[in-house]
Scaffold this motif. Structure first.
Motif, PDB file in Angstrom:
ATOM      1  N   GLU A  66      11.675  -0.930  -3.163  1.00 47.93           N
ATOM      2  CA  GLU A  66      11.971  -1.346  -1.794  1.00 47.93           C
ATOM      3  C   GLU A  66      11.059  -2.492  -1.360  1.00 47.93           C
ATOM      4  O   GLU A  66      11.491  -3.432  -0.692  1.00 47.93           O
ATOM      5  CB  GLU A  66      11.826  -0.159  -0.838  1.00 47.93           C
ATOM      6  N   PHE A  67       9.797  -2.421  -1.756  1.00 49.55           N
ATOM      7  CA  PHE A  67       8.844  -3.469  -1.395  1.00 49.55           C
ATOM      8  C   PHE A  67       9.189  -4.774  -2.116  1.00 49.55           C
ATOM      9  O   PHE A  67       9.180  -5.847  -1.510  1.00 49.55           O
ATOM     10  CB  PHE A  67       7.421  -3.018  -1.746  1.00 49.55           C
ATOM     11  N   THR A  69       5.286  -3.367   5.909  1.00 49.55           N
ATOM     12  CA  THR A  69       6.720  -3.339   6.222  1.00 49.55           C
ATOM     13  C   THR A  69       6.989  -2.906   7.657  1.00 49.55           C
ATOM     14  O   THR A  69       8.091  -3.101   8.159  1.00 49.55           O
ATOM     15  CB  THR A  69       7.473  -2.420   5.247  1.00 49.55           C
ATOM     16  N   PHE A  73       7.641  -1.487  -7.250  1.00 53.46           N
ATOM     17  CA  PHE A  73       7.879  -0.720  -6.026  1.00 53.46           C
ATOM     18  C   PHE A  73       9.171  -1.267  -5.427  1.00 53.46           C
ATOM     19  O   PHE A  73       9.146  -2.254  -4.689  1.00 53.46           O
ATOM     20  CB  PHE A  73       6.697  -0.854  -5.066  1.00 53.46           C
ATOM     21  N   ARG A  78       1.561  -0.746   1.774  1.00 55.71           N
ATOM     22  CA  ARG A  78       2.965  -1.165   1.781  1.00 55.71           C
ATOM     23  C   ARG A  78       3.652  -0.747   3.076  1.00 55.71           C
ATOM     24  O   ARG A  78       4.415  -1.513   3.670  1.00 55.71           O
ATOM     25  CB  ARG A  78       3.704  -0.578   0.573  1.00 55.71           C
ATOM     26  N   GLU A  79       3.383   0.465   3.541  1.00 53.01           N
ATOM     27  CA  GLU A  79       3.992   0.950   4.783  1.00 53.01           C
ATOM     28  C   GLU A  79       3.517   0.134   5.978  1.00 53.01           C
ATOM     29  O   GLU A  79       4.302  -0.205   6.870  1.00 53.01           O
ATOM     30  CB  GLU A  79       3.649   2.426   4.977  1.00 53.01           C
ATOM     31  N   ALA A 129      -0.364  -0.690  -5.023  1.00 48.49           N
ATOM     32  CA  ALA A 129      -0.145   0.718  -5.355  1.00 48.49           C
ATOM     33  C   ALA A 129      -0.476   1.601  -4.162  1.00 48.49           C
ATOM     34  O   ALA A 129      -0.051   2.757  -4.097  1.00 48.49           O
ATOM     35  CB  ALA A 129      -0.994   1.115  -6.562  1.00 48.49           C
ATOM     36  N   SER A 130      -1.203   1.046  -3.205  1.00 50.27           N
ATOM     37  CA  SER A 130      -1.503   1.763  -1.966  1.00 50.27           C
ATOM     38  C   SER A 130      -0.238   1.883  -1.117  1.00 50.27           C
ATOM     39  O   SER A 130       0.230   0.901  -0.534  1.00 50.27           O
ATOM     40  CB  SER A 130      -2.588   1.020  -1.161  1.00 50.27           C
ATOM     41  N   ALA A 131       0.327   3.089  -1.056  1.00 48.48           N
ATOM     42  CA  ALA A 131       1.516   3.309  -0.227  1.00 48.48           C
ATOM     43  C   ALA A 131       1.206   3.015   1.238  1.00 48.48           C
ATOM     44  O   ALA A 131       2.062   2.530   1.981  1.00 48.48           O
ATOM     45  CB  ALA A 131       2.011   4.743  -0.393  1.00 48.48           C
ATOM     46  N   THR A 132      -0.033   3.285   1.643  1.00 51.35           N
ATOM     47  CA  THR A 132      -0.444   3.014   3.022  1.00 51.35           C
ATOM     48  C   THR A 132      -0.321   1.533   3.331  1.00 51.35           C
ATOM     49  O   THR A 132       0.212   1.144   4.375  1.00 51.35           O
ATOM     50  CB  THR A 132      -1.896   3.463   3.250  1.00 51.35           C
TER      51      THR A 132
END
Length: 200
Positions: free
Chosen positions: A100-101, A129, A98, A125-126, A120-123
């Motif tokens: 950016e992460f 960050t 990922f 990671r968001e 893998a959870s975009a939630t």
């Protein structure tokens, strides 16, 4: 309302009303805390202090003991630009794919596949960050002078300097913890059940 705005207690009590948590008064010897039940687990928010160099430093922390099915542990924190020093001392970083992460965070753990599945959870990671001060790790227990955990129980943990009274920021902390616990269960590392730990 104090001279410098609402007190920690006022903010935390309002937080409890908004997220359905419980405000627990600590009494004379112990500080107040916020407890949010997530299934059979409890996420605890409190403040602790460290005395050093004739000064007292305060930290806001969150903790959530859980039954660790497979011993998976990790640490994820903001990249401070000194990755080469960690590599020099034999502490490799893990890249999850990922981009950016991976660029923003130092990622370490016992199982790269589990880490990749977790984040893998975009939630998640968001949520991480959104507040650069937030970092996460799984700890075995809290050391010699604090809570000891039963065999097979670990703790999702993080702390940040200062006493946090920003209610939206505090909500973000709880969101990160709730999502992480849910993802740990999803990837098979968290077992449902009461971990049998009462945090001090």
């Amino acid at each position: 309302m104090g001279l410098f705005g609402p007190s920690k207690e006022e903010v935390w009590q309002q937080l409890c009303q908004e997220i359905g948590a419980e405000f627990v008064e600590g009494g004379f010897w112990k500080g107040n805390k916020v407890e949010l039940d997530v299934g059979e687990m409890t996420i605890t928010l409190d403040v602790y202090s460290v005395h050093a160099n004739n000064a007292t430093h305060y930290y806001t922390r969150m903790r959530a003991p859980y039954i660790n099915r497979d011993g998976f542990r990790f640490k994820v924190y903001r990249n401070n630009g000194f990755a080469f020093m960690r590599r020099l001392f034999g502490v490799p970083d893990i890249e999850l794919g990922f981009v950016e992460f991976d660029e923003k965070y130092v990622i370490q753990g016992t199982d790269t596949g589990k880490l990749t599945a977790l984040f893998a959870s975009a939630t998640l990671r968001e949520q991480l960050t959104a507040d650069p001060s937030v970092w996460l790790e799984i700890k075995d227990d809290e050391g010699w002078f604090a809570t000891k955990f039963p065999e097979g129980v670990d703790e999702l943990y993080f702390s940040v300097g200062g006493i946090v009274k920003d209610i939206e920021r505090l909500k973000g902390f709880f969101s990160v913890f709730t999502e992480t616990l849910q993802q740990l269960q999803k990837i098979g590392s968290l077992e449902k059940g009461d971990p049998g730990v009462v945090l001090q």
